[in-house]
Design an enzyme around this catalytic site. Structure first.
Site, PDB file in Angstrom:
ATOM      1  N   ASP A 312      42.539  81.336  19.438  1.00  0.00           N
ATOM      2  CA  ASP A 312      42.672  80.787  20.784  1.00  0.00           C
ATOM      3  C   ASP A 312      41.330  80.645  21.514  1.00  0.00           C
ATOM      4  OD1 ASP A 312      45.318  81.140  20.160  1.00  0.00           O
ATOM      5  OD2 ASP A 312      45.847  82.154  22.028  1.00  0.00           O
ATOM      6  N   HIS A 454      40.707  85.223  18.608  1.00  0.00           N
ATOM      7  CA  HIS A 454      39.975  84.281  19.462  1.00  0.00           C
ATOM      8  C   HIS A 454      38.722  83.825  18.730  1.00  0.00           C
ATOM      9  CE1 HIS A 454      42.608  86.450  22.207  1.00  0.00           C
ATOM     10  NE2 HIS A 454      42.587  85.371  22.955  1.00  0.00           N
TER      11      HIS A 454
HETATM   12 ZN    ZN Z   1      43.857  82.304  25.641  1.00  0.00          ZN
END
Ligand code: ZN
Length: 486
Positions: A312, A454
């Site tokens: 993400d 991430h």
């Molecule tokens: Zn996020």
């Protein structure tokens, strides 16, 4: 004999109970994954990045003895930053490095405030990172790179180099390197000028006035150097001596050319040029990179277990590309939930994600909590991002992940794409630690898991190889979330 029928009957019931509970558990898992209840949503909000501005500072040891790495990050939507700098056992060095990075941070926060008040504000960003070079003399050269964008015409890039002998505490200067005589600075200036003007890549772009000034015989002009095994390298920022087309530059002068002006202890050892141990070790060199040879990848028998890795908040040129390389090494497919704001900055990275065969995901434009937004805002956050991803890659995203996992009926009604959450949150944004990433995955992943990571963190990019090596050794195949749902 009389106990046999009873025990068989009981085991039959146990079988039925077992199957029923498996069905119930699977449905519950599916329900939690794709349709979180309000309490589930809350726990994910608190467990993942909070919607409020958040600043974190962490400290970790490095592969260099006596050197620690300080990481400061903020995921504040208006003023995000990622700062990494070294600290040592020497207080005077620590003060200089910390002061330097904190000054940049203050400038960044003030500039962003100014631009946002004057409504010129677009998207701000501050990145400070560093490389370490180690010389046989015991000196570390820390090359600190910073890149700041605060809404002005151009971003600012800057390189500062500081040298430290961690045992003695001495901070090497260019004056220390040269022989103590009046001509050495003049001679150095002449040699650097000659090296720059004879560099065919650089010379067409020279800004003559700046070049003359920045290479004139003043000690301050030569402080950005790295002492390497066989060369002395000088770093120049963009626009420092040449126009933007040349970018930032490094000019390398062989030590053999400097023999007449170097102080004795830094001269190239006679006849030993190639037998000295390597002293130029890139900072992010890790042993996990070579753990699994490429040709083993396809030979590993699959036990049928699958896992969907998701990344993400990107794209981010350096870390996303490193992740793409690692995924390629393991022939692994993953899903990238991208922010429209970042897609518009780095469209070429989106294209690379698509071309590598990964799934494209939408993570809104500004990373805001959509459960607190109006219907119009929800729609524009999602649609603008899908359009930006399509413009960058030629394909629309196929899945949507709301920031913070925050989702309700309204958000769902506005999303033309399936809403995808996760069941394994690595908390990589919080720990920023490659070892923790692997440990977390080891203890939480199961067949069919969706793993949240991430791709904007260097620690995640660094730790991914070990994670993939582990999962592959456990018989997992890496699929996209849409493949998982099939
Ligand atoms: Zn996020």
């Amino acid at each position: 004999m009389s106990t046999n029928p009873r025990s068989r009957k009981r085991s039959h019931w146990i079988d039925i109970m077992f199957i029923v509970s498996i069905i119930l558990l699977s449905s519950l898992t599916a329900f939690l994954l794709f349709v979180p209840s309000p309490s589930e949503k809350e726990s994910k909000v608190s467990a993942s990045h909070s919607p409020k501005a958040q600043e974190e500072v962490s400290e970790s040891d490095s592969v260099y003895p006596g050197i620690r790495i300080i990481t400061e990050t903020s995921n504040d939507i208006d003023t995000p930053f990622a700062i990494q700098y070294p600290q040592s056992d020497v207080p005077s060095f620590n003060k200089i490095v910390k002061g330097y990075t904190q000054n940049l941070k203050t400038l960044y926060l003030e500039d962003t405030k100014y631009f946002s008040e004057t409504k010129k504000h677009t998207k701000s960003e501050l990145n400070i990172s560093f490389e370490v070079f180690q010389h046989t003399s015991g000196y570390y050269s820390f090359v600190i790179h910073s890149r700041m964008y605060t809404g002005g015409a151009n971003g600012i890039s800057e390189t500062k180099i500081i040298h430290l002998h961690n045992q003695s505490g001495h901070m090497l200067t260019i004056e220390d390197l040269l022989a103590k005589n009046e001509q050495s600075l003049e001679k150095l200036s002449a040699k650097v000028r000659k090296a720059i003007t004879s560099d065919k890549q650089l010379s067409p772009y020279l800004l003559l006035e700046q070049f003359d000034e920045k290479t004139s015989p003043k000690w301050g002009n030569f402080s950005n150097f790295v002492l390497n095994k066989n060369s002395l390298d000088f770093y120049y920022d963009e626009y420092e001596i040449a126009s933007g087309a040349a970018g930032a530059t490094t000019i390398s002068i062989p030590l053999s050319d400097l023999d007449d002006i170097l102080a004795d202890e830094y001269k190239l050892p006679v006849g030993k040029g190639d037998s000295t141990p390597p002293n130029n070790v890139p900072e992010k060199q890790t042993s996990v990179e070579t753990e699994t040879p490429k040709d083993e990848v396809t030979k590993t028998p699959s036990s049928g277990k699958v896992v969907a890795l998701t990344f993400d908040d990107g794209p981010n040129p350096e870390t996303t590309r490193k992740i793409l390389e690692t995924l390629k090494k393991y022939n692994a497919k993953a899903t990238f939930f991208m922010l429209g704001s970042r897609v518009s900055f780095y469209p070429e990275v989106v294209k690379e994600i698509k071309e590598a065969g990964h799934e494209l995901g939408n993570h809104t434009w500004t990373h805001s909590d959509l459960t607190k937004a109006t219907v119009g805002k929800i729609a524009s956050e999602i649609n603008n991002t899908s359009n930006a991803i399509e413009k960058a890659s030629g394909s629309k995203p196929t899945v949507f992940r709301p920031p913070y996992g925050a989702v309700n009926k309204t958000v769902r009604s506005q999303s033309p794409l399936p809403v995808i959450l996760w069941d394994v949150d690595t908390l990589d944004w919080k720990y920023k630690d490659a070892k923790h990433l692997l440990e977390h995955v080891k203890t939480h992943v199961k067949d069919g898991s969706i793993v949240l990571m991430h791709d904007i963190h260097a620690s995640t990019a660094d730790g991914l190889d070990a994670v993939l090596a582990y999962l592959q050794s456990e018989g997992y195949t890496f699929v996209t979330v849409s493949e998982l749902k099939k």
